[in-house]
Scaffold this motif. Structure first.
Motif, PDB file in Angstrom:
ATOM      1  N   GLY A  56       6.513   3.058   6.026  1.00 42.46           N
ATOM      2  CA  GLY A  56       6.661   4.467   5.711  1.00 42.46           C
ATOM      3  C   GLY A  56       7.635   4.699   4.575  1.00 42.46           C
ATOM      4  N   SER A  57       7.435   5.794   3.866  1.00 44.36           N
ATOM      5  CA  SER A  57       8.334   6.195   2.784  1.00 44.36           C
ATOM      6  C   SER A  57       8.538   7.701   2.848  1.00 44.36           C
ATOM      7  CB  SER A  57       7.755   5.795   1.422  1.00 44.36           C
ATOM      8  OG  SER A  57       6.522   6.473   1.187  1.00 44.36           O
ATOM      9  N   GLY A  58       9.557   8.194   2.129  1.00 43.96           N
ATOM     10  CA  GLY A  58       9.814   9.634   2.114  1.00 43.96           C
ATOM     11  C   GLY A  58      10.066  10.159   3.511  1.00 43.96           C
ATOM     12  N   ALA A  59       9.289  11.145   3.911  1.00 45.01           N
ATOM     13  CA  ALA A  59       9.461  11.741   5.239  1.00 45.01           C
ATOM     14  C   ALA A  59       9.238  10.736   6.357  1.00 45.01           C
ATOM     15  CB  ALA A  59       8.499  12.918   5.396  1.00 45.01           C
TER      16      ALA A  59
ATOM     17  N   GLY B  63       5.450  13.945  -0.397  1.00 41.28           N
ATOM     18  CA  GLY B  63       6.630  14.078   0.430  1.00 41.28           C
ATOM     19  C   GLY B  63       6.876  12.842   1.285  1.00 41.28           C
ATOM     20  N   GLY B  64       5.853  12.013   1.448  1.00 38.41           N
ATOM     21  CA  GLY B  64       5.995  10.789   2.223  1.00 38.41           C
ATOM     22  C   GLY B  64       4.650  10.125   2.423  1.00 38.41           C
ATOM     23  N   VAL B  65       4.672   8.836   2.717  1.00 43.80           N
ATOM     24  CA  VAL B  65       3.453   8.053   2.951  1.00 43.80           C
ATOM     25  C   VAL B  65       3.635   7.257   4.234  1.00 43.80           C
ATOM     26  CG1 VAL B  65       1.974   6.171   2.124  1.00 43.80           C
ATOM     27  CG2 VAL B  65       2.886   7.849   0.504  1.00 43.80           C
ATOM     28  N   ALA B  66       2.583   7.183   5.044  1.00 40.63           N
ATOM     29  CA  ALA B  66       2.576   6.370   6.262  1.00 40.63           C
ATOM     30  C   ALA B  66       1.370   5.440   6.227  1.00 40.63           C
ATOM     31  CB  ALA B  66       2.519   7.250   7.505  1.00 40.63           C
ATOM     32  N   VAL B  67       1.585   4.190   6.577  1.00 37.86           N
ATOM     33  CA  VAL B  67       0.507   3.197   6.635  1.00 37.86           C
ATOM     34  C   VAL B  67       0.631   2.430   7.945  1.00 37.86           C
ATOM     35  CG1 VAL B  67      -0.504   1.136   5.587  1.00 37.86           C
ATOM     36  CG2 VAL B  67       0.455   2.934   4.127  1.00 37.86           C
ATOM     37  N   VAL B  68      -0.456   2.353   8.698  1.00 38.77           N
ATOM     38  CA  VAL B  68      -0.512   1.559   9.924  1.00 38.77           C
ATOM     39  C   VAL B  68      -1.708   0.618   9.805  1.00 38.77           C
ATOM     40  CG1 VAL B  68      -0.889   1.574  12.418  1.00 38.77           C
ATOM     41  CG2 VAL B  68       0.587   3.295  11.371  1.00 38.77           C
TER      42      VAL B  68
ATOM     43  N   ILE C 110       0.843  -1.202   0.000  1.00 39.17           N
ATOM     44  CA  ILE C 110       0.000   0.000   0.000  1.00 39.17           C
ATOM     45  C   ILE C 110       0.873   1.245   0.000  1.00 39.17           C
ATOM     46  CG2 ILE C 110      -1.687   1.332   1.329  1.00 39.17           C
ATOM     47  CD1 ILE C 110      -2.752  -1.355   2.408  1.00 39.17           C
ATOM     48  N   CYS C 111       1.868   1.256   0.868  1.00 38.85           N
ATOM     49  CA  CYS C 111       2.765   2.404   0.984  1.00 38.85           C
ATOM     50  C   CYS C 111       3.496   2.670  -0.331  1.00 38.85           C
ATOM     51  CB  CYS C 111       3.759   2.163   2.115  1.00 38.85           C
ATOM     52  SG  CYS C 111       4.916   3.515   2.402  1.00 38.85           S
TER      53      CYS C 111
END
Length: 460
Positions: A200-203, A164-169, A153-154
């Motif tokens: 997470g990616s990017g930031a 700038g970034g992706v977060a997945v929980v 998904i991320c």
């Protein structure tokens, strides 16, 4: 016009496609391996139901997340080329509490997922918020494990949106593999294995980045309290119960796997578009067959106990009821919160929950031990079932042991409802069977029903 197949008319869809037919044939082999009559009412449509559920639940193999994302990228004038100024209103964009399910690649059982996803806009564009959920669902509708699901998904959102970034929980809940030992030795055995994963990616690439604290703070604001960033769940890698389930001490020596059944599951994997030789899937056919055999082997092990119970019932002295006797003279007694496990015969998916038993005990009748009631419930639970029938069967058997005045309530959580029915987490069912005076005395029924404790099935 589409009509239900149970009415004798085929659904419009993929019923005649080779993949569906192959799955149906495989399911027939599995049913026969369980000793079932594939032509009996209630079972004969099961192969089609299972095929439809599996194909719908793995439709993500035919979908592309990037197409969904690209169709909903919008320019945002207030968003500068830098990172995090979405219209001057702030940085992170979060969609919380996305509920969906996925099929576990280790055992082919559905598991529940609550997803929180966010990104930091950049490049003068934002994405339609509903697309975050739709893109996540593409990967959920494949055979999965939690960490890979979060990572996919991320990665898809990072490449599609270029933020700038992706977060997945993800918070994932997997059905336990039941055993007689878990019931008789641990009455509070939980129904789910729980795990949290994040990606997470990017930031967000570093688990120690300060921006993770902002992300988790926004989740807490909604009442969600996940594990803090940088502390991944140690159970995530081997979280499926098929990796650590062991034979119950109540079972005899495990029998070798049925080759026809494992070959049938391999055929199902191939028909879904998977490669059965993929490393993660090598053990899946055996794990799924082991799961199914729970609902034959446990049942066989308990037949001796049921024979003992029948002898016990035949040796008891029953008194004739005085229909004119009022309720206070015949005190309602109850036994609450017996755990049960079963397997839906319509979809080959598990359902579980609690059983409550009420009875008006005749004076002079020897009390019945709770362990004997447990045996009755598990005997009718550990098999292919429907909840309505199970409730009636328990009531009829308990009536033969305790007298004719019996009421049974079963509360169940059905995987088939969650994964392919109403698709709403937390939905439960209740069924009632009332015999003797409970069937005719509304006051007696009401008195018992009001005494049932409030339970949260998913936490049992």
């Amino acid at each position: 016009m589409s009509m239900e197949v149970e009415n004798g008319v085929k659904h419009c869809g993929f019923e005649d496609e080779p993949e569906t037919i192959a799955i149906m044939n495989a399911v027939k082999v599995l049913l026969q391996g369980l000793g079932e009559d594939i032509n009996r009412e209630g079972i004969k449509k099961t192969p089609l139901r299972v095929a439809k559920a599996l194909r719908e639940g793995t439709r993500g193999y035919g979908q592309t997340a990037n197409e969904i994302i690209q169709s909903a990228l919008f320019p945002e004038d207030g968003l500068h080329n830098g990172v995090g100024q979405a219209g001057g209103a702030g940085g992170i964009v979060i969609v919380r509490d996305i509920d969906f399910f996925s099929y576990c690649e280790s055992c082919l059982l559905p598991f529940q997922v609550k997803c929180h996803v966010g990104y930091v806009p950049s490049g003068q564009r934002v994405v339609g918020l509903s697309k975050l959920s739709r893109a996540a669902d593409v990967f959920a509708k494949r055979l999965q494990k939690p960490q890979r699901l979060a990572d996919q998904i991320c990665s898809a959102l990072q490449h599609g949106i270029k933020p700038g970034g992706v977060a997945v929980v993800l918070h994932c809940l997997h059905t336990h593999f039941p055993s007689l030992e878990s019931f008789f030795l641990d009455s509070k055995s939980p129904g789910w294995v729980k795990v949290q994963v994040q990606s997470g990616s990017g930031a967000f690439e570093s688990q120690d980045a300060d921006i993770w604290m902002e992300f988790f703070s926004l989740l807490k604001f909604r009442g969600t309290y996940p594990t803090k960033a940088g502390a991944p769940d140690s159970n995530a890698q081997h979280w499926c119960p098929s990796h650590f389930s062991s034979a119950s001490k109540f079972s005899t020596k495990p029998e070798p796997l049925n080759l026809k059944m494992t070959t049938a599951v391999t055929s199902i994997l191939r028909s879904l578009g998977e490669d059965p030789s993929r490393k993660e899937l090598l053990g899946t056919p055996g794990h799924f067959v082991n799961w199914l055999m729970n609902f034959q082997n446990c049942n066989v092990e308990m037949k001796m106990d049921m024979n003992k119970l029948n002898g016990f019932a035949n040796g008891r002295t029953h008194f004739d009821h005085n229909e004119n006797s009022n309720l206070p003279e015949k005190q309602i007694q109850s036994e609450m919160n017996f755990l049960f496990w079963s397997q839906c015969e319509h979809h080959l998916l598990p359902f579980y929950g609690v059983v409550h038993i009420g009875f008006i005990r005749d004076d002079g009748l020897t009390p019945l031990e709770k362990s004997r009631l447990n045996s009755v419930i598990h005997f009718y639970g550990f098999k292919l079932q429907v909840q309505e029938r199970m409730t009636r069967q328990i009531a009829e058997t308990v009536s033969s042991l305790l007298g004719t005045d019996v009421i049974v309530v079963a509360e169940g959580s059905h995987t088939c409802m969650i994964s392919r029915g109403i698709e709403k987490f937390g939905s439960t069912t209740a069924t009632v069977a009332a015999l003797g005076r409970f069937s005719s005395d509304a006051a007696a029924r009401s008195m018992f029903l009001q005494s049932i404790p409030q339970t949260t099935i998913g936490e049992l």
